[in-house]
Design a protein around this motif. Sequence first.
Motif, PDB file in Angstrom:
ATOM      1  N   GLU A  19       0.814  -1.220   0.000  1.00 64.69           N
ATOM      2  CA  GLU A  19       0.000   0.000   0.000  1.00 64.69           C
ATOM      3  C   GLU A  19       0.846   1.268   0.000  1.00 64.69           C
ATOM      4  O   GLU A  19       0.326   2.350  -0.283  1.00 64.69           O
ATOM      5  N   ILE A  20       2.145   1.131   0.320  1.00 61.66           N
ATOM      6  CA  ILE A  20       3.006   2.325   0.282  1.00 61.66           C
ATOM      7  C   ILE A  20       4.108   2.160  -0.768  1.00 61.66           C
ATOM      8  O   ILE A  20       5.152   2.786  -0.696  1.00 61.66           O
ATOM      9  N   GLY A  21       3.864   1.277  -1.752  1.00 59.39           N
ATOM     10  CA  GLY A  21       4.842   1.049  -2.815  1.00 59.39           C
ATOM     11  C   GLY A  21       5.004   2.286  -3.689  1.00 59.39           C
ATOM     12  O   GLY A  21       4.097   3.119  -3.743  1.00 59.39           O
ATOM     13  N   PRO A  22       6.149   2.416  -4.342  1.00 60.75           N
ATOM     14  CA  PRO A  22       7.263   1.471  -4.320  1.00 60.75           C
ATOM     15  C   PRO A  22       8.069   1.584  -3.016  1.00 60.75           C
ATOM     16  O   PRO A  22       8.191   2.657  -2.464  1.00 60.75           O
ATOM     17  N   ILE A  23       8.613   0.451  -2.580  1.00 62.78           N
ATOM     18  CA  ILE A  23       9.307   0.445  -1.294  1.00 62.78           C
ATOM     19  C   ILE A  23      10.734  -0.122  -1.432  1.00 62.78           C
ATOM     20  O   ILE A  23      11.049  -0.828  -2.395  1.00 62.78           O
ATOM     21  N   ALA A  24      11.536   0.195  -0.435  1.00 64.84           N
ATOM     22  CA  ALA A  24      12.839  -0.457  -0.285  1.00 64.84           C
ATOM     23  C   ALA A  24      13.004  -0.785   1.192  1.00 64.84           C
ATOM     24  O   ALA A  24      12.507  -0.055   2.056  1.00 64.84           O
ATOM     25  N   LYS A  25      13.656  -1.896   1.448  1.00 57.33           N
ATOM     26  CA  LYS A  25      13.958  -2.291   2.830  1.00 57.33           C
ATOM     27  C   LYS A  25      15.413  -1.985   3.105  1.00 57.33           C
ATOM     28  O   LYS A  25      16.280  -2.278   2.281  1.00 57.33           O
ATOM     29  N   ILE A  26      15.674  -1.429   4.265  1.00 53.80           N
ATOM     30  CA  ILE A  26      17.063  -1.272   4.707  1.00 53.80           C
ATOM     31  C   ILE A  26      17.109  -1.852   6.110  1.00 53.80           C
ATOM     32  O   ILE A  26      16.480  -1.314   7.025  1.00 53.80           O
ATOM     33  N   GLY A  27      17.804  -2.958   6.261  1.00 52.75           N
ATOM     34  CA  GLY A  27      17.741  -3.676   7.532  1.00 52.75           C
ATOM     35  C   GLY A  27      16.309  -4.128   7.761  1.00 52.75           C
ATOM     36  O   GLY A  27      15.672  -4.682   6.858  1.00 52.75           O
ATOM     37  N   ASP A  28      15.783  -3.830   8.955  1.00 54.11           N
ATOM     38  CA  ASP A  28      14.410  -4.242   9.272  1.00 54.11           C
ATOM     39  C   ASP A  28      13.380  -3.183   8.897  1.00 54.11           C
ATOM     40  O   ASP A  28      12.187  -3.391   9.082  1.00 54.11           O
ATOM     41  N   ASP A  29      13.841  -2.047   8.411  1.00 55.35           N
ATOM     42  CA  ASP A  29      12.918  -0.935   8.160  1.00 55.35           C
ATOM     43  C   ASP A  29      12.472  -0.879   6.703  1.00 55.35           C
ATOM     44  O   ASP A  29      13.255  -1.149   5.791  1.00 55.35           O
ATOM     45  N   VAL A  30      11.208  -0.502   6.525  1.00 59.04           N
ATOM     46  CA  VAL A  30      10.639  -0.373   5.187  1.00 59.04           C
ATOM     47  C   VAL A  30      10.416   1.107   4.898  1.00 59.04           C
ATOM     48  O   VAL A  30       9.836   1.824   5.724  1.00 59.04           O
ATOM     49  N   TYR A  31      10.896   1.567   3.765  1.00 65.03           N
ATOM     50  CA  TYR A  31      10.714   2.953   3.343  1.00 65.03           C
ATOM     51  C   TYR A  31       9.829   2.961   2.115  1.00 65.03           C
ATOM     52  O   TYR A  31      10.146   2.310   1.116  1.00 65.03           O
TER      53      TYR A  31
END
Length: 165
Positions: free
Chosen positions: A124-136
């Motif tokens: 629902e917040i795409g496009p996304i990237a993960k860095i470690g455990d966090d989703v942006y």
Amino acid sequence: MNEDTVKKIAQGYGNDPQQLIAVLLDIQAASGKNYVDRKWADEVSKLLDVPLSKVFDVLTFYAMFSTKPRGEYLIEICQSAPCHFCDAKQVINWFETAAGIKMDETSTDGKITLSRTSCAGACEIGPIAKIGDDVYGNLDEEKVKTLVKNCLEGNLKKETLPCQK
Ligand code: FES
């Protein structure tokens, strides 16, 4: 990262063979280079009394693991369909330009590795990237530049670009 750290991590899980994945994830996180070295896999095999082949089965089966050093910040860009339709391809270009490397490469200073991932459950917040455990999420060119800059400067904090998931 040394033998003692591996021992402490395994002990934290009671040297329980059922916790193999959790132990390996913690070792990978503690490595500082997002990987599990062969000698640590050996150690885990002994400490958890699990065959070394099983340890390597896990390390090679799950895409989240690496047996080779990666960047301090592993940036994983989602390529599953919902994100793909939100221009995930363009997101890759932005990350490659901002970081000065191509996908699956690590910056020469060892700070960043760019990688692909599948759905992180945040469509629902795409496009996304993960860095470690966090989703942006809701990534645009400016957010990508900020993320990369913060990683390169070693000061990626949630408050500099709030995690939206
Ligand atoms: S498809 Fe990218 S988070 Fe679900």
